[in-house]
Design an enzyme around this catalytic site. Structure first.
Site, PDB file in Angstrom:
ATOM      1  N   VAL A  41       0.857  -1.183   0.000  1.00 16.42           N
ATOM      2  CA  VAL A  41       0.000   0.000   0.000  1.00 16.42           C
ATOM      3  C   VAL A  41       0.895   1.237   0.000  1.00 16.42           C
ATOM      4  CG1 VAL A  41      -1.779   1.291   1.227  1.00 16.42           C
ATOM      5  CG2 VAL A  41      -1.817  -1.214   1.252  1.00 16.42           C
TER       6      VAL A  41
ATOM      7  N   GLU B 155      -3.577   1.778  -2.327  1.00 17.28           N
ATOM      8  CA  GLU B 155      -3.119   3.148  -2.143  1.00 17.28           C
ATOM      9  C   GLU B 155      -3.897   3.845  -1.030  1.00 17.28           C
ATOM     10  OE1 GLU B 155      -5.755   5.255  -2.727  1.00 17.28           O
ATOM     11  OE2 GLU B 155      -6.831   3.480  -3.490  1.00 17.28           O
TER      12      GLU B 155
ATOM     13  N   GLY C 259     -10.556   1.645  -1.061  1.00 17.47           N
ATOM     14  CA  GLY C 259      -9.148   1.739  -1.416  1.00 17.47           C
ATOM     15  C   GLY C 259      -8.314   0.901  -0.468  1.00 17.47           C
ATOM     16  N   GLU C 260      -7.071   1.305  -0.252  1.00 21.70           N
ATOM     17  CA  GLU C 260      -6.137   0.605   0.639  1.00 21.70           C
ATOM     18  C   GLU C 260      -5.707  -0.756   0.103  1.00 21.70           C
ATOM     19  OE1 GLU C 260      -7.713   0.112   4.601  1.00 21.70           O
ATOM     20  OE2 GLU C 260      -8.322   2.207   4.768  1.00 21.70           O
ATOM     21  N   GLY C 261      -6.211  -1.172  -1.043  1.00 18.48           N
ATOM     22  CA  GLY C 261      -5.986  -2.539  -1.492  1.00 18.48           C
ATOM     23  C   GLY C 261      -6.994  -3.509  -0.918  1.00 18.48           C
TER      24      GLY C 261
END
Length: 338
Positions: A70, A162, A304-306
């Site tokens: 990330v 991300e 997000g964050e993966g």
């Protein structure tokens, strides 16, 4: 180690993309035909196992060394009120990642992923790309190399994500510049802005596209002009993974936007990538169509964050378990096709 010491080195890597091992892929397909099930009855799980076989270069792929990375960065364009949260939240969330308290920590742990968090100059946001280039050439190269650095030879799977307040605006700008389409095609609520916030995002992107209209439309320049450090890092990680034959599992709209300008130059850049999911951010479904990627999941996620890709990694693990552990017709003494 610096993977891309210059713009020319980055462009050379993009122009010389490695192919999968077709022999290993064929062997995996032949194995699927012998497993105790009707042909094709496990659907995309069969495709995923064959895909992994080609890129891992072995008939029976595995997930012993699977990594989630990330990347976090801040964006100068937030001065225009394009996000519902202040830029300080980026550093706060990075601290949460490192303390183990975020969704990606729980989900990557559940999927058996080693998690790496890379914060990129959070105290130094990119420039306001509606007025000037977001990054200098040196800054963009540094971000690309930060992404490449998380990729090690022998990884079985790389999951990318991300974090960055304002980065849905950057992602939409990248897509608009890459595909030559209107800003409103790509703009969505991101962190949850209202209609006025969406209008501000569209206006900022329109001004950025006009500002940089005369600049080269190369992948590097698009990332540099309207990208972010974390987005460029994802692009660097994807390209390095291709050089090392590491398959990649992509997250949502912002993550996928990182490879949009690469795909315009080299459409086959996505050949070693799987789309983990289709997020609720409106532009993501359109972007996946442009990248010719079919998502494994569609769960209405937009964090997000993966996080979506981490959930999909559990599906990948299930696909490999079936491929490796099921008996063949011969082993089980079951009548089947040969």
């Amino acid at each position: 180690m610096t993977s891309y010491g210059s713009i020319a080195a980055f462009e050379a890597a993009l122009s010389d993309l490695r192919a999968p091992d077709w022999v290993a892929e064929a062997a995996a397909r032949a194995r699927q035909a012998q497993l105790t099930k009707p042909a094709g009855s496990l659907g995309r799980l069969e495709d995923v196992a064959i895909f992994l076989a080609g890129w891992q270069r072995r008939e029976r792929p595995r997930m012993d060394r699977a990594r989630a990375a990330v990347f976090a960065g801040n964006h100068g364009v937030t001065v225009h009120g394009v996000s519902a949260f202040p830029t300080g939240v980026t550093a706060q969330m990075v601290a949460n990642f490192r303390a183990g308290g975020a969704a990606i920590n729980a989900l990557s742990g559940a999927a058996g992923l080693d998690l790496k968090v890379v914060a990129l100059d959070l105290d130094r946001p990119t420039a306001d790309f509606s007025a000037v280039a977001a990054m200098t050439a040196a800054e963009c190269l540094h971000a690309l190399n930060a992404g490449a650095a998380v990729v090690e030879e022998g990884l079985d799977l790389l999951v990318l994500g991300e974090m960055g307040i304002g980065n849905s605006t950057s992602a939409a700008a990248i897509c608009a510049r890459s595909f030559g389409s209107a800003a409103e095609t790509w703009v969505g609520p991101g962190t949850g802005v209202d209609d006025a916030g969406i209008s501000r995002k569209i206006d900022v992107i329109d001004r950025a596209i006009a500002r940089h209209a005369s600049a080269p439309r190369s992948a590097f320049e698009t990332l540099r002009l309207v990208g972010g450090r974390e987005i460029a890092a994802i692009a660097g990680a994807v390209l390095r993974a291709r050089q090392l034959s590491v398959p990649v599992l992509l997250d949502g709209f912002i993550c996928c936007s990182a490879i949009a300008p690469l795909a315009v130059e080299r459409p086959t850049i996505t050949a070693h990538c799987l789309a983990g999911h289709c997020s609720a951010e409106p532009g993501h479904a359109r972007l996946l169509e442009q990248l010719d990627l079919a998502p494994l999941l569609s769960l209405g996620m937009r964090l997000g964050e993966g996080s979506g890709a981490a959930v999909a990694a559990a599906v990948v693990r299930a696909a490999l378990a079936a491929h490796d552990q099921m008996a063949t017709f011969a082993q089980a003494a079951v009548s089947g096709s040969t």
